[in-house]
Design a protein around this motif. Structure first.
Motif, short mmCIF file in Angstrom:
data_model
loop_
_atom_site.label_atom_id
_atom_site.label_comp_id
_atom_site.label_asym_id
_atom_site.label_seq_id
_atom_site.Cartn_x
_atom_site.Cartn_y
_atom_site.Cartn_z
N LYS A 55 -6.60 8.86 8.02
CA LYS A 55 -7.43 8.67 6.83
C LYS A 55 -6.72 9.18 5.58
N VAL A 56 -6.06 10.35 5.70
CA VAL A 56 -5.32 10.88 4.56
C VAL A 56 -4.17 9.95 4.19
N THR A 57 -3.50 9.43 5.22
CA THR A 57 -2.36 8.54 4.98
C THR A 57 -2.80 7.26 4.28
N LEU A 58 -3.87 6.63 4.78
CA LEU A 58 -4.32 5.36 4.21
C LEU A 58 -5.04 5.52 2.88
N ASN A 59 -5.66 6.67 2.67
CA ASN A 59 -6.43 6.84 1.44
C ASN A 59 -5.66 7.56 0.33
N ILE A 60 -4.59 8.30 0.72
CA ILE A 60 -3.87 9.09 -0.29
C ILE A 60 -2.37 8.79 -0.30
N LEU A 61 -1.71 9.01 0.84
CA LEU A 61 -0.25 8.93 0.85
C LEU A 61 0.26 7.53 0.55
N LEU A 62 -0.22 6.53 1.29
CA LEU A 62 0.30 5.18 1.09
C LEU A 62 -0.12 4.58 -0.27
N PRO A 63 -1.37 4.76 -0.72
CA PRO A 63 -1.70 4.28 -2.06
C PRO A 63 -0.83 4.91 -3.15
N THR A 64 -0.47 6.18 -2.94
CA THR A 64 0.41 6.84 -3.91
C THR A 64 1.79 6.19 -3.92
N GLU A 65 2.32 5.91 -2.73
CA GLU A 65 3.63 5.25 -2.63
C GLU A 65 3.56 3.84 -3.24
N ARG A 66 2.46 3.15 -3.03
CA ARG A 66 2.30 1.82 -3.60
C ARG A 66 2.31 1.88 -5.13
N GLN A 67 1.58 2.86 -5.66
CA GLN A 67 1.51 3.01 -7.11
C GLN A 67 2.87 3.38 -7.70
N LEU A 68 3.59 4.25 -6.98
CA LEU A 68 4.90 4.67 -7.46
C LEU A 68 5.88 3.50 -7.44
N CYS A 69 5.86 2.71 -6.36
CA CYS A 69 6.73 1.53 -6.27
C CYS A 69 6.44 0.54 -7.40
N ASP A 70 5.16 0.32 -7.64
CA ASP A 70 4.78 -0.63 -8.70
C ASP A 70 5.26 -0.16 -10.07
N GLN A 71 5.28 1.16 -10.28
CA GLN A 71 5.75 1.68 -11.57
C GLN A 71 7.27 1.64 -11.69
N VAL A 72 7.94 2.05 -10.60
CA VAL A 72 9.41 2.06 -10.62
C VAL A 72 9.97 0.65 -10.74
N PHE A 73 9.37 -0.30 -10.01
CA PHE A 73 9.88 -1.67 -9.99
C PHE A 73 8.99 -2.60 -10.83
N PHE A 74 8.43 -2.06 -11.88
CA PHE A 74 7.57 -2.87 -12.74
C PHE A 74 8.34 -4.09 -13.27
N GLY A 75 7.75 -5.25 -13.07
CA GLY A 75 8.42 -6.48 -13.49
C GLY A 75 9.22 -7.12 -12.39
N PHE A 76 9.39 -6.42 -11.27
CA PHE A 76 10.15 -6.95 -10.12
C PHE A 76 9.27 -6.82 -8.87
N SER A 77 8.26 -7.64 -8.76
CA SER A 77 7.26 -7.51 -7.70
C SER A 77 7.86 -7.63 -6.30
N ALA A 78 8.83 -8.53 -6.14
CA ALA A 78 9.45 -8.69 -4.82
C ALA A 78 10.17 -7.42 -4.40
N ALA A 79 10.89 -6.82 -5.33
CA ALA A 79 11.60 -5.56 -5.03
C ALA A 79 10.62 -4.45 -4.75
N ALA A 80 9.50 -4.43 -5.49
CA ALA A 80 8.47 -3.41 -5.27
C ALA A 80 7.86 -3.55 -3.87
#
Length: 438
Positions: A78-103
């Motif tokens: 529950k912690v992984t699906l509700n906190i850890l992975l959403p955080t990684e998703r958000q971080l990827c989207d910010q780092v690779f903003f504009g490059f959705s495939a790379a994100a």
């Protein structure tokens, strides 16, 4: 967690990613980023005290250790699906903003290993043979419900072309857990089917298998919606949860019928059946089982209790009425009738004492049923006894010398009858150890 990164740090990483992608080093930067974040995610999981166990290692665990691992896994997942992975998703989207495939690719690379590690535990629980033992249904149900509840979140996180295999893995494991739960019900059926009658239950009380199965089903019925979801594929073939539980109930009834044959005293046999059928009936009526099985099943078991009650009374107390039947031979002389009535009254007294003595050690677990039994006996016995005594007193010249033959007054009969089936039940030995809060 993401707030721990200064905004300028994320902005700098994004600029670096943009430059690397534009110069053709997208894969190299993605690999470097993924390796770094993958290590961070693994460290986060280790801090949650989640230990990776092999399939062989899980098989070696005791059930108590397995339970502890299940509870820990649910929390970690529950912690992984509700906190850890959403955080990684958000971080990827910010780092690779504009490059959705790379994100998408980087996010999948970061999370794949840890997610598969978590899923491997559930996969093992779905196929380990020991998990099909009836006592373990409720923990496996927790796993199933946890996965069911997080699947929408899982799909929203892993929504790209790179994570199709991961989505398939989750769906497959979830279905296997469902099959495992169905397998547990089959184990319960087999346990009832092959539970051989060995010895009679003293005093005709509730058999341990009756307690076990009914408490088990009552506890399971609290997860009705989940269990109906389990059997929804069977509904199409007219095999629903109600049919499954009905089958188990039928097996239990047959088992109890076989066990009742052990009693040498047929009357005690009916006490045993009456007790156990009443226990089953009450557990159906005061739980979700009643609405699952329906009114027809309740009426069926109510009729069974009445039938066993009638057979009990017919095989014991109704026979007492034979001693109280009046002679209808008009040609019989008064002294002949008096002698006949003396013998009948003597036999009645002897059998009445015996039946009260024997049945006072028997057991009726339900006070309402006990009251019904006593009321029924008194209703039939007292009028017949009163009529016999009045005739007996008239035959012996208006009561002359009659008192020495009349051992019981009406109040005595009622009082003695009230002592039958009054014994307190000895605490039963648990039929199986079961981890349920009933």
């Amino acid at each position: 967690m993401i707030n721990a990164f200064p905004p300028e740090t994320i902005d700098n990483i994004h600029k670096t990613a943009k430059m690397m992608v534009s110069t053709g080093f997208e894969r190299e930067f993605s690999d470097m980023y993924s390796r770094c974040r993958r290590e961070c995610l693994v460290e986060s999981l280790s801090r949650l005290w989640f230990q990776k166990l092999s399939f062989e290692g899980l098989q070696m665990l005791s059930w108590k250790e397995m339970e502890d691992n299940i509870k820990r896994w649910i929390k970690v997942f529950k912690v992984t699906l509700n906190i850890l992975l959403p955080t990684e998703r958000q971080l990827c989207d910010q780092v690779f903003f504009g490059f959705s495939a790379a994100a998408d690719l980087s996010f999948t690379d970061v999370c794949m290993e840890s997610t598969l590690q978590l899923l491997s535990f559930t996969k093992a629980m779905a196929i380990i043979r020991r998990s099909h033992e009836p006592e373990q249904l409720f923990r496996v149900l927790e796993l199933f419900e946890t996965m069911r509840d997080i699947i929408p979140e899982f799909k929203s996180l892993f929504r790209d072309q790179y994570s199709g295999s991961l989505q398939n893995e989750v769906a497959t494991i979830w279905k296997r857990l469902g099959e495992g739960i169905k397998g547990i019900f089959m184990e319960l059926e087999n346990m009832i089917r092959y539970d051989a009658a060995q010895s009679a239950i003293f005093s005709g009380g509730i058999h341990p298998i009756t307690r076990y199965v009914m408490n088990y089903l009552r506890a399971a019925s609290r997860s009705r919606k989940t269990l109906e979801q389990m059997f929804e594929d069977r509904v199409k073939s007219s095999f629903s949860l109600s049919v499954q539980i009905g089958l188990i109930m039928e097996l239990l009834n047959r088992n109890l019928e076989a066990k009742s044959k052990i009693y040498k005293d047929p009357t005690l046999c009916y006490v045993f059946l009456m007790n156990n059928c009443r226990y089953i009936l009450l557990h159906i009526k005061d739980s979700e089982l009643g609405s699952i099985l329906g009114d027809a099943v309740i009426k069926k078991h109510t009729a069974k209790v009445r039938l066993h009650h009638a057979n009990y009374q017919s095989n014991s107390w109704n026979k007492m009425l034979e001693f109280l039947k009046l002679d209808t031979n008009a040609s019989m002389q008064p002294n002949e009738e008096a002698n006949s009535m003396k013998m009948k009254l003597k036999s009645f007294n002897m059998h009445f004492e015996k039946i009260c003595r024997v049945q006072s050690s028997w057991f009726i677990f339900d006070k309402h049923l006990k009251k019904e039994i006593i009321t029924s006996i008194v209703k039939d016995l007292l009028p017949a006894y009163a009529k016999f005594i009045r005739r007996f007193q008239r035959v012996l010249q208006l009561g002359k010398n009659a008192d020495k033959y009349i051992k019981y007054e009406m109040e005595d009969i009622a009082r003695e009858v009230s002592t039958i089936c009054f014994r307190e039940e000895v605490n039963p030995i648990n039929y199986h150890h079961i981890h349920i809060c009933l």
